[in-house]
Design a protein around this motif. Structure first.
Motif, PDB file in Angstrom:
ATOM      1  N   ALA A  21       0.723  -0.752   0.127  1.00  4.17           N
ATOM      2  CA  ALA A  21       0.279   0.688  -0.037  1.00  4.17           C
ATOM      3  C   ALA A  21       1.049   1.531  -0.183  1.00  4.17           C
ATOM      4  CB  ALA A  21      -0.949  -0.371   1.445  1.00  4.17           C
ATOM      5  N   GLU A  22       0.456   2.089  -0.360  1.00  6.24           N
ATOM      6  CA  GLU A  22       1.022   3.898   0.078  1.00  6.24           C
ATOM      7  C   GLU A  22       1.608   3.764   1.237  1.00  6.24           C
ATOM      8  OE1 GLU A  22      -1.544   6.923  -1.467  1.00  6.24           O
ATOM      9  OE2 GLU A  22      -1.777   5.893  -3.426  1.00  6.24           O
ATOM     10  N   ASP A  23       1.123   3.277   1.906  1.00  8.62           N
ATOM     11  CA  ASP A  23       2.146   3.125   3.431  1.00  8.62           C
ATOM     12  C   ASP A  23       3.014   2.498   3.374  1.00  8.62           C
ATOM     13  OD1 ASP A  23       1.132   1.615   3.729  1.00  8.62           O
ATOM     14  OD2 ASP A  23      -0.447   2.478   5.733  1.00  8.62           O
ATOM     15  N   GLY A  24       3.078   1.821   2.358  1.00  7.50           N
ATOM     16  CA  GLY A  24       4.670   0.878   3.062  1.00  7.50           C
ATOM     17  C   GLY A  24       4.047  -0.281   3.392  1.00  7.50           C
ATOM     18  N   THR A  25       2.613  -0.854   3.436  1.00 11.06           N
ATOM     19  CA  THR A  25       2.892  -2.258   4.747  1.00 11.06           C
ATOM     20  C   THR A  25       2.370  -2.725   3.571  1.00 11.06           C
ATOM     21  OG1 THR A  25       0.412  -1.369   5.001  1.00 11.06           O
ATOM     22  CG2 THR A  25       1.948  -0.679   6.592  1.00 11.06           C
ATOM     23  N   ARG A  26       2.495  -3.834   3.180  1.00 12.31           N
ATOM     24  CA  ARG A  26       2.134  -4.872   2.411  1.00 12.31           C
ATOM     25  C   ARG A  26       0.356  -5.444   2.607  1.00 12.31           C
ATOM     26  NH1 ARG A  26       5.883  -8.437   3.423  1.00 12.31           N
ATOM     27  NH2 ARG A  26       5.150  -9.407   4.349  1.00 12.31           N
ATOM     28  N   ARG A  27       0.087  -5.532   1.202  1.00 13.47           N
ATOM     29  CA  ARG A  27      -1.428  -5.437   1.333  1.00 13.47           C
ATOM     30  C   ARG A  27      -1.859  -6.762   1.578  1.00 13.47           C
ATOM     31  NH1 ARG A  27      -3.252  -2.085  -2.114  1.00 13.47           N
ATOM     32  NH2 ARG A  27      -1.642  -0.825  -3.644  1.00 13.47           N
ATOM     33  N   ASN A  28      -3.432  -6.542   1.882  1.00 13.32           N
ATOM     34  CA  ASN A  28      -3.292  -8.389   2.819  1.00 13.32           C
ATOM     35  C   ASN A  28      -3.937  -9.554   2.323  1.00 13.32           C
ATOM     36  OD1 ASN A  28      -5.937  -7.058   2.480  1.00 13.32           O
ATOM     37  ND2 ASN A  28      -6.679  -6.344   3.928  1.00 13.32           N
ATOM     38  N   PHE A  29      -4.094  -8.972   0.929  1.00  9.53           N
ATOM     39  CA  PHE A  29      -4.325  -9.904  -0.269  1.00  9.53           C
ATOM     40  C   PHE A  29      -3.434 -10.687  -0.822  1.00  9.53           C
ATOM     41  CE2 PHE A  29      -4.839  -6.194  -2.794  1.00  9.53           C
ATOM     42  CZ  PHE A  29      -4.284  -6.766  -3.169  1.00  9.53           C
ATOM     43  N   VAL A  30      -2.222 -10.269  -0.225  1.00 11.13           N
ATOM     44  CA  VAL A  30      -0.807 -10.795  -0.164  1.00 11.13           C
ATOM     45  C   VAL A  30      -0.159 -11.804   0.393  1.00 11.13           C
ATOM     46  CG1 VAL A  30       1.114 -10.766  -1.085  1.00 11.13           C
ATOM     47  CG2 VAL A  30      -0.334  -8.316  -2.083  1.00 11.13           C
ATOM     48  N   ASN A  31       0.293 -13.051   0.322  1.00 15.90           N
ATOM     49  CA  ASN A  31       0.561 -14.379   0.845  1.00 15.90           C
ATOM     50  C   ASN A  31       1.459 -14.574   0.727  1.00 15.90           C
ATOM     51  OD1 ASN A  31      -2.494 -14.422   2.602  1.00 15.90           O
ATOM     52  ND2 ASN A  31      -2.356 -14.663   0.506  1.00 15.90           N
ATOM     53  N   ILE A  32       2.385 -14.462   1.842  1.00 13.85           N
ATOM     54  CA  ILE A  32       4.023 -14.597   1.345  1.00 13.85           C
ATOM     55  C   ILE A  32       4.296 -16.329   1.937  1.00 13.85           C
ATOM     56  CG2 ILE A  32       6.584 -14.039   0.988  1.00 13.85           C
ATOM     57  CD1 ILE A  32       4.730 -12.188  -0.480  1.00 13.85           C
ATOM     58  N   TYR A  33       4.855 -17.490   0.993  1.00 19.17           N
ATOM     59  CA  TYR A  33       5.059 -18.689   1.008  1.00 19.17           C
ATOM     60  C   TYR A  33       6.864 -18.405   1.392  1.00 19.17           C
ATOM     61  CZ  TYR A  33       0.429 -20.455   2.461  1.00 19.17           C
ATOM     62  OH  TYR A  33      -0.357 -20.743   2.512  1.00 19.17           O
ATOM     63  N   LEU A  34       7.449 -19.467   2.572  1.00 17.17           N
ATOM     64  CA  LEU A  34       9.353 -19.571   2.242  1.00 17.17           C
ATOM     65  C   LEU A  34       9.101 -20.747   2.069  1.00 17.17           C
ATOM     66  CD1 LEU A  34      12.043 -18.634   2.059  1.00 17.17           C
ATOM     67  CD2 LEU A  34      11.617 -18.905   5.006  1.00 17.17           C
ATOM     68  N   ASN A  35       9.208 -21.630   1.282  1.00 22.55           N
ATOM     69  CA  ASN A  35       8.931 -23.297   0.991  1.00 22.55           C
ATOM     70  C   ASN A  35       7.843 -24.174   1.454  1.00 22.55           C
ATOM     71  OD1 ASN A  35      11.729 -22.891   0.331  1.00 22.55           O
ATOM     72  ND2 ASN A  35      12.598 -23.034   2.755  1.00 22.55           N
ATOM     73  N   ASP A  36       7.373 -24.361   1.494  1.00 24.03           N
ATOM     74  CA  ASP A  36       6.435 -24.766   2.164  1.00 24.03           C
ATOM     75  C   ASP A  36       5.286 -23.673   3.468  1.00 24.03           C
ATOM     76  OD1 ASP A  36       6.781 -26.921   0.500  1.00 24.03           O
ATOM     77  OD2 ASP A  36       6.998 -28.374   2.069  1.00 24.03           O
ATOM     78  N   ASP A  37       5.921 -22.939   3.997  1.00 25.30           N
ATOM     79  CA  ASP A  37       6.009 -21.940   4.870  1.00 25.30           C
ATOM     80  C   ASP A  37       5.765 -20.616   4.578  1.00 25.30           C
ATOM     81  OD1 ASP A  37       5.644 -24.606   6.655  1.00 25.30           O
ATOM     82  OD2 ASP A  37       7.684 -23.403   6.746  1.00 25.30           O
ATOM     83  N   ASP A  38       3.760 -20.561   5.284  1.00 25.66           N
ATOM     84  CA  ASP A  38       2.786 -18.950   5.180  1.00 25.66           C
ATOM     85  C   ASP A  38       3.763 -18.551   6.171  1.00 25.66           C
ATOM     86  OD1 ASP A  38       2.071 -16.538   5.882  1.00 25.66           O
ATOM     87  OD2 ASP A  38      -0.176 -17.722   5.190  1.00 25.66           O
ATOM     88  N   ILE A  39       4.857 -16.785   6.257  1.00 27.79           N
ATOM     89  CA  ILE A  39       6.180 -16.638   6.674  1.00 27.79           C
ATOM     90  C   ILE A  39       5.447 -15.398   7.754  1.00 27.79           C
ATOM     91  CG2 ILE A  39       7.526 -15.905   4.924  1.00 27.79           C
ATOM     92  CD1 ILE A  39       6.320 -13.315   5.021  1.00 27.79           C
TER      93      ILE A  39
END
Lengths: 170, 94
Positions: free
Chosen positions: B48-66
């Motif tokens: 978002a414009e304030d620099g926070t990651r949008r809440n509809f974006v999910n990030i996984y590292l290998n098999d795990d949700d960060i």
């Protein structure tokens, strides 16, 4: 190339989506659609191009909303579907959900929550068996033509990475 | 140290149509920062414009949700794979 984008949906996959929708009543069901988009075009211009979207299989997902009027695909299930698709040399071309007590038209919520112009949103109505496909264009979901085909017509000619290398090409 | 990042179909228009790219960083946050520096058009879709990651974006590292690891502070190595998973949501006719 056809003048308008068309979604090619195997009858068996539609049957799976409707069965999922009926099991989930009174809540909405949801899941992912795996297949191929042809021809390959720049996603930034996908709105302007006529492309066929061939759906080959579905991947049911958990609805984190557990609601008759809302759905949110569990991202873990979305992640699993992406990995399944990649292993087969395919992609997640879209998602599906049900409208348990209404027509398969894109709702105000569907319009608001749609975020991906390259993503197909398929909606099914478990009561009537109706299905419609939608895609974001110019900020609104526009309806796409669906062609329901017998399973034997669902040959894309794209090699499946999971196929045995000794298996003859279709 | 470069780490592989898998790009979902809807975002490939912002990564030169690549389905996987590499970025550098010692943590998930650093990787994503480097990714959005290399592909600037991707930034507004992830943040978002304030620099926070949008809440509809999910990030996984290998098999795990960060979210269940150390979030943006999660350490990464060259052997890891980061995946970006967009949320899919909506609701019934009303």
């Amino acid at each position: 190339m056809t003048p308008h984008a068309q979604v090619v949906l195997p009858a068996a996959v539609l049957g799976e989506l409707l069965a999922h929708a009926r099991r989930a009543v009174p809540n909405e069901c949801c899941g992912l659609l795996i297949g191929v988009t042809s021809p390959t075009v720049a996603l930034s211009s996908i709105d302007e191009r006529a492309v066929d979207i061939q759906i080959e299989s579905s991947a049911p997902a958990r609805n984190l909303r557990l609601s008759p009027t809302r759905y949110l695909i569990d991202p873990a299930d979305h992640f699993a579907a992406i990995r399944t698709a990649r292993a087969r040399g395919r992609t997640v071309v879209g998602g599906y959900h049900s409208h348990p007590s209404g027509p398969p038209d894109a709702s105000t919520t569907d319009h608001r929550d749609a975020s991906d112009a390259a993503f197909i949103y398929l909606i099914v109505s478990p009561g009537t068996g109706a299905v419609k496909a939608w895609r974001l264009a110019a900020g609104r979901l526009g309806e796409l033509t669906i062609r329901i085909v017998p399973d034997r017509e669902c040959q894309t000619g794209v090699p499946d990475a999971s196929d045995s290398p000794t298996r003859p090409a279709p | 140290m470069a780490t592989k990042i898998l790009i979902p179909t809807p975002l490939r228009g912002y990564t030169d149509q690549l389905d996987e790219v590499e970025a550098e960083g010692a943590t998930v946050g650093e990787l994503l920062s480097d990714l959005t520096t290399r592909y600037a058009d991707l930034r507004k879709h992830l943040y978002a414009e304030d620099g926070t990651r949008r809440n509809f974006v999910n990030i996984y590292l290998n098999d795990d949700d960060i979210r269940y690891l150390e979030k943006d502070q999660t350490p990464v190595t060259a052997d890891d794979t980061l995946s970006i998973i967009p949320s899919v949501a909506g609701g019934a006719w009303s």
